[in-house]
Write a protein that holds these residues in place. Structure first.
Motif, PDB file in Angstrom:
ATOM      1  N   LYS A 226      -3.273  -2.277  10.566  1.00 20.68           N
ATOM      2  CA  LYS A 226      -2.805  -2.210   9.183  1.00 20.68           C
ATOM      3  C   LYS A 226      -3.936  -2.546   8.209  1.00 20.68           C
ATOM      4  N   SER A 227      -4.857  -3.420   8.654  1.00 20.62           N
ATOM      5  CA  SER A 227      -5.954  -3.759   7.756  1.00 20.62           C
ATOM      6  C   SER A 227      -6.874  -2.562   7.537  1.00 20.62           C
ATOM      7  N   LEU A 228      -6.810  -1.594   8.473  1.00 19.23           N
ATOM      8  CA  LEU A 228      -7.610  -0.377   8.309  1.00 19.23           C
ATOM      9  C   LEU A 228      -7.172   0.406   7.084  1.00 19.23           C
ATOM     10  N   VAL A 229      -5.903   0.212   6.723  1.00 26.56           N
ATOM     11  CA  VAL A 229      -5.364   0.965   5.591  1.00 26.56           C
ATOM     12  C   VAL A 229      -6.064   0.530   4.303  1.00 26.56           C
ATOM     13  N   GLY A 230      -6.518  -0.705   4.241  1.00 28.58           N
ATOM     14  CA  GLY A 230      -7.301  -1.158   3.097  1.00 28.58           C
ATOM     15  C   GLY A 230      -6.466  -1.730   1.976  1.00 28.58           C
ATOM     16  N   GLY A 231      -5.468  -2.515   2.293  1.00 23.52           N
ATOM     17  CA  GLY A 231      -4.729  -3.198   1.244  1.00 23.52           C
ATOM     18  C   GLY A 231      -3.255  -2.899   1.266  1.00 23.52           C
ATOM     19  N   ASP A 232      -2.586  -3.353   0.210  1.00 29.10           N
ATOM     20  CA  ASP A 232      -1.159  -3.098   0.086  1.00 29.10           C
ATOM     21  C   ASP A 232      -0.935  -1.724  -0.535  1.00 29.10           C
ATOM     22  N   VAL A 233       0.263  -1.285  -0.442  1.00 23.59           N
ATOM     23  CA  VAL A 233       0.572   0.050  -0.950  1.00 23.59           C
ATOM     24  C   VAL A 233       1.509  -0.044  -2.148  1.00 23.59           C
ATOM     25  N   THR A 277      -6.322  -3.427  -2.357  1.00 26.49           N
ATOM     26  CA  THR A 277      -6.203  -4.861  -2.116  1.00 26.49           C
ATOM     27  C   THR A 277      -5.693  -5.565  -3.375  1.00 26.49           C
ATOM     28  N   GLU A 278      -5.813  -4.876  -4.507  1.00 31.06           N
ATOM     29  CA  GLU A 278      -5.397  -5.461  -5.784  1.00 31.06           C
ATOM     30  C   GLU A 278      -4.012  -4.999  -6.204  1.00 31.06           C
ATOM     31  N   ALA A 279      -3.303  -4.317  -5.276  1.00 32.76           N
ATOM     32  CA  ALA A 279      -2.042  -3.680  -5.675  1.00 32.76           C
ATOM     33  C   ALA A 279      -1.034  -4.682  -6.222  1.00 32.76           C
ATOM     34  N   ARG A 280      -0.986  -5.876  -5.675  1.00 29.26           N
ATOM     35  CA  ARG A 280       0.006  -6.846  -6.147  1.00 29.26           C
ATOM     36  C   ARG A 280      -0.385  -7.441  -7.498  1.00 29.26           C
ATOM     37  N   ARG A 281      -1.703  -7.770  -7.618  1.00 33.82           N
ATOM     38  CA  ARG A 281      -2.166  -8.457  -8.822  1.00 33.82           C
ATOM     39  C   ARG A 281      -2.211  -7.504 -10.033  1.00 33.82           C
ATOM     40  N   HIS A 282      -2.760  -6.296  -9.821  1.00 32.08           N
ATOM     41  CA  HIS A 282      -3.004  -5.423 -10.966  1.00 32.08           C
ATOM     42  C   HIS A 282      -2.189  -4.142 -10.972  1.00 32.08           C
ATOM     43  N   GLY A 283      -1.152  -4.123 -10.117  1.00 32.26           N
ATOM     44  CA  GLY A 283      -0.316  -2.940 -10.043  1.00 32.26           C
ATOM     45  C   GLY A 283       0.336  -2.601 -11.372  1.00 32.26           C
ATOM     46  N   THR A 284       0.736  -3.631 -12.123  1.00 33.01           N
ATOM     47  CA  THR A 284       1.428  -3.387 -13.401  1.00 33.01           C
ATOM     48  C   THR A 284       0.534  -2.666 -14.399  1.00 33.01           C
TER      49      THR A 284
END
Lengths: 339, 295
Positions: A226-233, A277-284
């Protein structure tokens, strides 16, 4: 960590008589007691590989040792030490559930005085105790599959090969089998599982190999993969977007601070998948940018990557199993349990 | 589960493996009484219709051949016994294809059971079925013989109980080569319908182009030529020799052994050789399909 190999495959290659190169290069080293998952879409070479491991196909080149026995030199010793469940349900429909399991017990030489108990335990395990003395012909597909699982486990082998064991089962039966697979694994049985359900591999397997076009593409624990994916989606869904809308949204996402690599943005049917990797922090921030670009957002979600995402990243193709799963579920719902 | 995991299956000896498979196939036979019954309908129908319709006409021809006041019933029963063996052998290949299609074949191959025992067990169950069916034909024939000619059991099977057992043995000996053939067809086609059609299609020519229904010398020349190469002729002649207790073979003129042995010895030799040849070929095909080669 145990270091004894239960399964050792060295540069396996198999070319069928018609010239089809089903497996081009597969090497595996599976430790004793490991729960190993073998993933791949249909035709990738999963079943061909498993058939080489269980002595049903002789590799064109390469070698296999299972439980220390060479499959070519000591096939019978290998067969004694493994359980195998084929992809196609393999039971004798003319016999009852009990008779099917008894035949398997006899074939593997389960001692006579243990047989009756073993049969009852297995019938219970796969929820067929109530129809134990009914002929398997009248069973639904799911019931037949469960019976097949039971026959593969009669001799409690140190290594079990399961080729899509839960395909076509209802969730309840699937969970029961998962519990059982985990239980036998906890007690030291090595499990080699192929599956089309990525969540199944995620749930059960300690290590996974993904095979495409007869070659192993990537191996690792579910977390590593999963880490190969490169972050959250970050999933975003728009209100009936046109092709232009989606293209515009993709460009906005690529220009955002969220991603460096344009490949991290995937168009879906009605929206985008943005991996970061920033999807949670800067997704908005991205959501705001998309709204300012004139797009109507009707849904969004940030989630951890799944093996589906891994599959997409590694092979560059949508995981085929997903469609099958929907079909299977529909069929199961339509036919019901009792045919 | 109460026992320790990680142990190995004990496996069995060759005989136990054979018995395990024999049991499974017998169970399947018992489960399907219809198959057992329906495979007897055709032969019994032949027996009744042929004796009733052709009995009168055939009388002359057969008394020339087997002498005296032979009833067409006694003449025909050995042929029907061979027909039963032929039909029984046909179903062998169909059973194998069924097993291939249901995955049971592969399941057996991946188990530690001996390869030969898997097939031997299955074949033995077929032999037992053929034995039972030939016995049924012999029993059914007697009341028909009684109504036709009114003779005793001794007139029905001239060689008595031992001869009747001999007829059953001839049936089995005859069935082996055709069993082998139907299994070869099954392994080559791997398709139930093709196997069924393939083996059924040869059944009627085999029966009619032989000494089964009429003495060879009353048949056209070309039929006599074909019959000389037809295993059915040898099976029927051997069974018939036991039925009448005399030499009935016209194909090969053997005089060295005396009486019915002049028929039995050459016929059994021919059938035995054929069994060995086709049996070996079947073993070759079975070995090929179970040797884990990429197909």
């Amino acid at each position: 960590m145990c270091t004894v190999s239960a399964i050792d495959a060295d540069h396996l290659e198999l070319t069928y008589a018609d010239g089809t190169r089903a497996v081009t290069d597969v090497s595996l080293s599976i430790d004793e007691g490991e729960f190993f998952g073998f993933l791949g879409s249909n035709g990738a070479g999963k079943t061909t590989t498993i058939k080489m491991l269980v002595t049903l196909l002789r590799p064109t080149s390469g070698s296999v040792r299972v439980n220390g026995h060479d499959v070519a030199d000591e096939p019978r010793a290998v067969r004694k030490s493994i359980g195998y469940m084929a992809q196609e349900t393999s039971i004798d429909e003319e016999l009852t559930a009990r008779e099917n399991i008894r035949y398997a017990c006899e074939a593997y030489g389960v001692p006579r005085d243990e047989r009756a108990d073993r049969i009852d335990q297995l019938l219970d395990l796969v929820d067929l105790a109530g129809v134990a003395d009914k002929r398997a012909k009248g069973f639904s597909g799911g019931m037949q599959k469960r019976l097949d699982v039971a026959t593969a486990l009669v001799h409690e082998p140190p290594v079990v090969f399961l080729d899509e064991p839960t395909t076509g089962l209802d969730p309840k039966a699937r969970n029961r089998l998962w519990d059982y697979f985990e239980r036998i694994n906890e007690r030291g049985t090595t499990v080699f599982l192929t599956t089309q359900y990525l969540e199944e591999a995620d749930h059960l397997c300690e290590r996974i190999s993904v095979i495409t076009d007869g070659e192993i593409e990537v191996s690792g624990s579910p977390a590593e993969l999963k880490s190969l994916v490169g972050g959250d989606v970050l999933e975003v869904e728009f209100d009936e977007p046109s092709d232009d809308d989606l293209e515009r949204a993709r460009e906005v996402a690529i220009d955002s601070a969220l991603v460096d690599d344009p490949d991290a943005v995937e168009r879906t049917e009605a929206g985008l998948f943005v991996t970061s990797t920033e999807a949670r922090r800067h997704g908005t921030d991205l959501l705001v940018a998309l709204r300012e670009a004139g797009l109507t957002i009707v849904g969004f979600n940030v989630r951890s990557p799944t093996l589906d995402d891994v599959f997409l990243t590694v092979t560059g193709e949508e995981y085929e199993g997903g469609d099958d799963r929907a079909d299977e579920a529909d069929v199961a719902a339509a036919t019901g349990e009792a045919r | 589960m109460s026992t320790e995991p990680g142990r190995k299956a004990a496996g069995n000896g060759f005989l136990t493996d054979t018995w395990v498979n024999l049991k499974r196939w017998m169970l399947k036979t018992v489960r399907n009484p219809f198959v057992m019954t329906f495979s007897l309908i055709n032969p019994v129908m032949f027996l009744v219709l042929f004796t009733q319709v052709f009995g009168g006409v055939a009388g002359g021809a057969i008394s020339d051949s087997v002498g005296g006041s032979a009833s067409y019933v006694t003449y025909l029963v050995p042929a029907i016994a061979i027909q039963v063996a032929l039909i029984g052998a046909t179903s062998s290949g169909v059973g194998l294809v069924n097993d291939i299609e249901s995955g049971m074949f592969e399941k057996a191959l991946v188990s530690p059971m001996h390869r030969g025992a898997i097939f031997l067990g299955k074949s033995l169950s077929e032999v037992l079925r053929i034995v039972l069916q030939v016995c049924i034909i012999l029993v059914v024939g007697f009341p028909m013989f009684y109504l036709d000619a009114g003779g005793s059991l001794g007139d029905y099977v001239a060689t008595g109980v031992l001869g009747a057992i001999g007829i059953v043995c001839v049936g089995v000996l005859f069935a082996i080569w055709f069993t082998a053939l139907s299994n070869i067809v099954a392994l080559v086609t791997r398709d139930q319908e093709s196997t069924m059609i393939g083996v059924n299609i040869v059944q009627f020519p085999l029966l009619f182009l032989s000494s089964a229904f009429l003495p060879l010398d009353s048949l056209p020349g070309w039929v006599q030529v074909v019959a000389a190469f037809n295993p059915v002729t040898y099976g029927v002649d051997a069974a018939r020799a036991l039925m009448f207790g005399r030499d009935v073979m016209t194909l090969i003129d053997v005089t060295a052994f005396g009486g019915m042995w002049n028929t039995l010895v050459p016929a059994v030799a021919v059938l035995g050789a054929l069994d060995i040849a086709l049996g070996a070929l079947a073993v070759y095909f079975i070995a090929r399909s179970t040797s884990a080669e990429a197909r």
